[in-house]
Scaffold this motif. Sequence first.
Motif, PDB file in Angstrom:
ATOM      1  N   MET A   1      46.140   9.097 -45.806  1.00 45.54           N
ATOM      2  CA  MET A   1      45.347   9.040 -45.990  1.00 45.54           C
ATOM      3  C   MET A   1      44.110   8.607 -45.948  1.00 45.54           C
ATOM      4  SD  MET A   1      46.369  11.499 -48.941  1.00 45.54           S
ATOM      5  CE  MET A   1      45.117  12.825 -48.740  1.00 45.54           C
ATOM      6  N   ASP A  70      41.205  11.927 -43.256  1.00 43.88           N
ATOM      7  CA  ASP A  70      42.936  12.709 -42.385  1.00 43.88           C
ATOM      8  C   ASP A  70      43.094  12.384 -43.338  1.00 43.88           C
ATOM      9  OD1 ASP A  70      45.055  11.335 -41.253  1.00 43.88           O
ATOM     10  OD2 ASP A  70      43.614  10.441 -40.234  1.00 43.88           O
ATOM     11  N   THR A  71      44.329  13.644 -42.949  1.00 44.15           N
ATOM     12  CA  THR A  71      44.837  14.050 -44.219  1.00 44.15           C
ATOM     13  C   THR A  71      45.985  13.241 -43.781  1.00 44.15           C
ATOM     14  OG1 THR A  71      45.106  16.120 -42.733  1.00 44.15           O
ATOM     15  CG2 THR A  71      43.629  15.957 -45.425  1.00 44.15           C
ATOM     16  N   ASP A  72      46.979  13.093 -43.443  1.00 41.44           N
ATOM     17  CA  ASP A  72      48.132  11.938 -42.952  1.00 41.44           C
ATOM     18  C   ASP A  72      49.091  11.264 -44.437  1.00 41.44           C
ATOM     19  OD1 ASP A  72      51.002  11.920 -40.836  1.00 41.44           O
ATOM     20  OD2 ASP A  72      49.660   9.921 -40.192  1.00 41.44           O
ATOM     21  N   TYR A 118      40.152   4.526 -36.982  1.00 42.56           N
ATOM     22  CA  TYR A 118      38.641   5.674 -37.330  1.00 42.56           C
ATOM     23  C   TYR A 118      38.258   5.962 -35.987  1.00 42.56           C
ATOM     24  CZ  TYR A 118      34.396   7.319 -39.029  1.00 42.56           C
ATOM     25  OH  TYR A 118      32.633   7.889 -39.429  1.00 42.56           O
ATOM     26  N   GLU A 119      37.884   7.321 -36.201  1.00 42.63           N
ATOM     27  CA  GLU A 119      37.366   8.056 -34.872  1.00 42.63           C
ATOM     28  C   GLU A 119      35.868   9.052 -35.359  1.00 42.63           C
ATOM     29  OE1 GLU A 119      39.927  10.942 -33.595  1.00 42.63           O
ATOM     30  OE2 GLU A 119      40.866   9.137 -31.676  1.00 42.63           O
ATOM     31  N   ARG A 122      34.820  13.787 -34.365  1.00 42.90           N
ATOM     32  CA  ARG A 122      36.998  13.709 -35.079  1.00 42.90           C
ATOM     33  C   ARG A 122      36.630  15.751 -34.090  1.00 42.90           C
ATOM     34  NH1 ARG A 122      39.398  12.444 -39.217  1.00 42.90           N
ATOM     35  NH2 ARG A 122      40.979  12.930 -38.332  1.00 42.90           N
ATOM     36  N   LYS A 128      46.542  19.699 -37.878  1.00 36.21           N
ATOM     37  CA  LYS A 128      46.303  19.242 -38.456  1.00 36.21           C
ATOM     38  C   LYS A 128      45.273  18.322 -38.747  1.00 36.21           C
ATOM     39  CE  LYS A 128      47.016  14.638 -40.158  1.00 36.21           C
ATOM     40  NZ  LYS A 128      45.634  13.753 -39.910  1.00 36.21           N
ATOM     41  N   ASP A 129      43.943  19.131 -37.259  1.00 37.15           N
ATOM     42  CA  ASP A 129      42.896  18.839 -37.285  1.00 37.15           C
ATOM     43  C   ASP A 129      41.954  19.475 -38.411  1.00 37.15           C
ATOM     44  OD1 ASP A 129      43.429  16.621 -35.070  1.00 37.15           O
ATOM     45  OD2 ASP A 129      43.693  18.067 -33.371  1.00 37.15           O
ATOM     46  N   ASP A 132      42.248  18.124 -41.398  1.00 43.44           N
ATOM     47  CA  ASP A 132      41.072  17.303 -41.414  1.00 43.44           C
ATOM     48  C   ASP A 132      39.836  17.860 -42.182  1.00 43.44           C
ATOM     49  OD1 ASP A 132      43.475  15.696 -41.751  1.00 43.44           O
ATOM     50  OD2 ASP A 132      43.006  14.683 -39.705  1.00 43.44           O
TER      51      ASP A 132
END
Length: 230
Positions: A1, A70-72, A118-119, A122, A128-129, A132
């Motif tokens: 995250m 980012d929720t990873d 970092y992007e 996005r 997943k996107d 986020d």
Amino acid sequence: MLAWVTIDRQHKPYLSPIFARAIHKGSWDEYEQAYHTFCVVLNESKDRLVTVDLYQNTDKNSEVHVVVIDTDMSNWVPKNQYYGSMDFLAKYDPEEISAQISFQDLKRCIEIGNNFKYEEVREVKDKKDIADLMEASFNFHDAHINKIDTTKDEISILFDKSWGSQIKLKFKGDIDYQINADEANDNYWYDLSVFFRGNYVYLCDEEDVDFYKGDGVSTFFIEVRNYIIV
């Protein structure tokens, strides 16, 4: 995250991985729990861990001080966005990590903090996107459309800042949208649903929607898509 973190009003936002997230100990009801959420992140100098409350100034006008972009959680234990930590930190009490972390574990945290990707722009390509985007925008709760710019094959939607972030959506390609007539004067989106259908991504001003009903709900349906947190 990964998140934009603002320690307090005297500090500017900076980027940090989230190493743990939990709720402060106490007797909170279901509604109150969210307002006692905290995150363990790197400080601005990226040389130690600090604990930052997600919400601050809650007795007046709540401010969001940790905006997740980012929720990873693939390396989290447990994989719960409201309570957990990176797997190598699971041996610590989340409220004590900042004070009790070992030198080796802190070193690992710093290495992670120095190597994240970092992007700024996005792209929304999969679920997943979408997750986020929804997390970064707090599900577009209380979002207000500030401006819509359109050309033949491009649309840009700028929302006012709300709940710690400001989102600019920009799309190219096959574009169509409709705005509820009742929203012509205020353009507030109180909640949002985002879902895919065929080659399109739908943004609907209604909670828990997974299909287009065409019943006056403000809706954008766009083929190519990305966004910026500004």
